[in-house]
Design a protein around this motif. Structure first.
Motif, short mmCIF file in Angstrom:
data_model
loop_
_atom_site.label_atom_id
_atom_site.label_comp_id
_atom_site.label_asym_id
_atom_site.label_seq_id
_atom_site.Cartn_x
_atom_site.Cartn_y
_atom_site.Cartn_z
N HIS A 162 5.45 10.28 2.14
CA HIS A 162 5.20 9.10 1.31
C HIS A 162 5.36 7.87 2.19
O HIS A 162 6.45 7.58 2.69
CB HIS A 162 6.19 9.05 0.13
N ILE A 163 4.25 7.14 2.37
CA ILE A 163 4.21 5.99 3.28
C ILE A 163 4.04 4.72 2.46
O ILE A 163 3.18 4.65 1.59
CB ILE A 163 3.03 6.13 4.26
N VAL A 164 4.87 3.73 2.74
CA VAL A 164 4.79 2.43 2.08
C VAL A 164 4.62 1.37 3.16
O VAL A 164 5.40 1.32 4.11
CB VAL A 164 6.05 2.13 1.24
N GLU A 165 3.59 0.54 3.00
CA GLU A 165 3.35 -0.57 3.92
C GLU A 165 3.28 -1.85 3.11
O GLU A 165 2.51 -1.95 2.17
CB GLU A 165 2.03 -0.36 4.67
N ILE A 166 4.10 -2.83 3.48
CA ILE A 166 4.16 -4.10 2.75
C ILE A 166 3.89 -5.24 3.72
O ILE A 166 4.44 -5.28 4.82
CB ILE A 166 5.53 -4.28 2.06
N THR A 167 3.03 -6.18 3.28
CA THR A 167 2.71 -7.38 4.05
C THR A 167 3.03 -8.59 3.20
O THR A 167 2.56 -8.70 2.07
CB THR A 167 1.22 -7.39 4.44
N VAL A 212 0.86 -1.18 0.00
CA VAL A 212 0.00 0.00 0.00
C VAL A 212 0.89 1.23 0.00
O VAL A 212 1.73 1.41 0.89
CB VAL A 212 -0.93 0.02 1.23
N LEU A 213 0.72 2.06 -1.02
CA LEU A 213 1.48 3.30 -1.15
C LEU A 213 0.54 4.45 -0.82
O LEU A 213 -0.53 4.58 -1.41
CB LEU A 213 2.02 3.45 -2.56
N ASP A 249 12.53 1.47 -0.74
CA ASP A 249 13.84 0.87 -0.42
C ASP A 249 13.97 0.57 1.07
O ASP A 249 14.43 -0.51 1.46
CB ASP A 249 14.97 1.78 -0.87
N LEU A 250 13.55 1.51 1.91
CA LEU A 250 13.69 1.33 3.35
C LEU A 250 12.76 0.24 3.89
O LEU A 250 13.15 -0.54 4.77
CB LEU A 250 13.42 2.65 4.08
N PRO A 264 2.94 -12.74 3.40
CA PRO A 264 2.70 -14.03 4.04
C PRO A 264 3.59 -15.09 3.39
O PRO A 264 3.47 -15.36 2.20
CB PRO A 264 1.22 -14.30 3.76
N ALA A 265 4.51 -15.65 4.17
CA ALA A 265 5.48 -16.59 3.58
C ALA A 265 5.75 -17.75 4.54
O ALA A 265 6.11 -17.53 5.69
CB ALA A 265 6.78 -15.87 3.28
N SER A 266 5.58 -18.96 4.05
CA SER A 266 5.91 -20.18 4.79
C SER A 266 5.38 -20.19 6.22
O SER A 266 6.10 -20.51 7.16
CB SER A 266 7.42 -20.40 4.79
N GLY A 267 4.13 -19.79 6.41
CA GLY A 267 3.52 -19.85 7.72
C GLY A 267 3.79 -18.67 8.62
O GLY A 267 3.32 -18.64 9.75
N ILE A 268 4.56 -17.68 8.17
CA ILE A 268 4.79 -16.48 8.98
C ILE A 268 4.27 -15.28 8.23
O ILE A 268 4.00 -15.35 7.03
CB ILE A 268 6.29 -16.29 9.30
N LEU A 269 4.14 -14.18 8.92
CA LEU A 269 3.65 -12.95 8.32
C LEU A 269 4.68 -11.86 8.56
O LEU A 269 4.98 -11.53 9.70
CB LEU A 269 2.32 -12.55 8.93
N LEU A 270 5.24 -11.34 7.48
CA LEU A 270 6.21 -10.25 7.58
C LEU A 270 5.50 -8.96 7.20
O LEU A 270 4.82 -8.91 6.18
CB LEU A 270 7.39 -10.50 6.64
N ARG A 271 5.67 -7.93 8.02
CA ARG A 271 5.03 -6.66 7.72
C ARG A 271 5.94 -5.53 8.13
O ARG A 271 6.58 -5.58 9.18
CB ARG A 271 3.70 -6.53 8.45
N ALA A 272 6.01 -4.49 7.28
CA ALA A 272 6.83 -3.34 7.59
C ALA A 272 6.20 -2.09 6.99
O ALA A 272 5.47 -2.17 5.99
CB ALA A 272 8.25 -3.52 7.06
N GLN A 273 6.50 -0.95 7.59
CA GLN A 273 6.00 0.33 7.11
C GLN A 273 7.11 1.35 7.23
O GLN A 273 7.87 1.33 8.21
CB GLN A 273 4.79 0.77 7.93
N GLU A 274 7.20 2.25 6.27
CA GLU A 274 8.23 3.27 6.29
C GLU A 274 7.68 4.56 5.72
O GLU A 274 6.87 4.55 4.79
CB GLU A 274 9.46 2.80 5.50
N THR A 275 8.13 5.70 6.26
CA THR A 275 7.67 7.02 5.83
C THR A 275 8.88 7.90 5.55
O THR A 275 9.76 8.03 6.40
CB THR A 275 6.82 7.67 6.94
N THR A 276 8.91 8.48 4.35
CA THR A 276 9.92 9.47 4.00
C THR A 276 9.27 10.53 3.11
O THR A 276 8.07 10.49 2.86
CB THR A 276 11.12 8.85 3.24
#
Length: 178
Positions: free
Chosen positions: A48-53, A40-41, A75-76, A55-67
């Motif tokens: 400018h906020i980017v949030e990425i989720t 989600v951009l 990139d961040l 779902p991989a191999s039974g785990i959930l990776l999520r991160a958000q960054e603002t610049t």
């Protein structure tokens, strides 16, 4: 695996979408199974906020960054996902090659009595639970940087909650019906 790129208050150009897809697929090649990735951009108040989720191999990776720049936010946030993957893989290797100490199980805190007032639910969230041990749930909770994590324990056949205590240790809530 597909990458769903959505924009809020921004038009997602094909170049921007291609950049996100290229960066994410490069990172997720380490997993055998990867679900649908959500990116989600957003633009809010000039940020400018980017949030990425992921779902991989039974785990959930999520991160958000603002610049102030969308490409640097992408990139961040991808770097954050890479660090989470490295942290997850390192912990798996440590667990595989050493005796993994069980998390301390703390008693459930006493329920505080609520005053006679109505409570308003402002958000209702649905999620898929995967069967896992309390140790795996603690690992997942730490990857998401949450203070608690709800999971299904197949050994007990119930839904449980692990949480981080103020002293840095972990607690486990196991519900019992009366």
């Amino acid at each position: 695996m597909s990458v769903n790129v959505k924009g809020r208050n921004i038009n997602v150009t094909p170049a921007l979408k291609e950049y996100v897809e290229k960066k994410i697929t490069k990172v997720t090649k380490q997993f055998k199974t990867v679900g649908d990735i959500s990116a989600v951009l957003k633009v809010e108040h000039g940020n400018h906020i980017v949030e990425i989720t992921v779902p991989a191999s039974g785990i959930l990776l999520r991160a958000q960054e603002t610049t102030k720049d969308m490409y640097s936010s992408i990139d961040l946030v991808v770097e954050k996902i890479e660090r989470q993957i490295h942290k997850y893989k390192t912990r798996l290797m440590k667990r595989k090659y050493s005796n993994f100490a069980d998390a301390e199980i703390a008693p459930a805190p006493a329920a505080a009595e609520a005053p006679d007032e109505e409570f308003e639910i402002i958000k209702n969230k649905h999620f898929t639970m995967h069967p896992m041990t309390p140790e795996e749930a603690i690992l997942q909770m730490n990857l998401l940087n949450h203070d608690f994590f709800v999971f299904f324990d197949p050994d007990l056949g119930s839904t449980n909650v692990v949480y981080r205590r103020k002293d840095g240790k972990y607690g486990l809530l196991t519900p019992e019906l009366k």
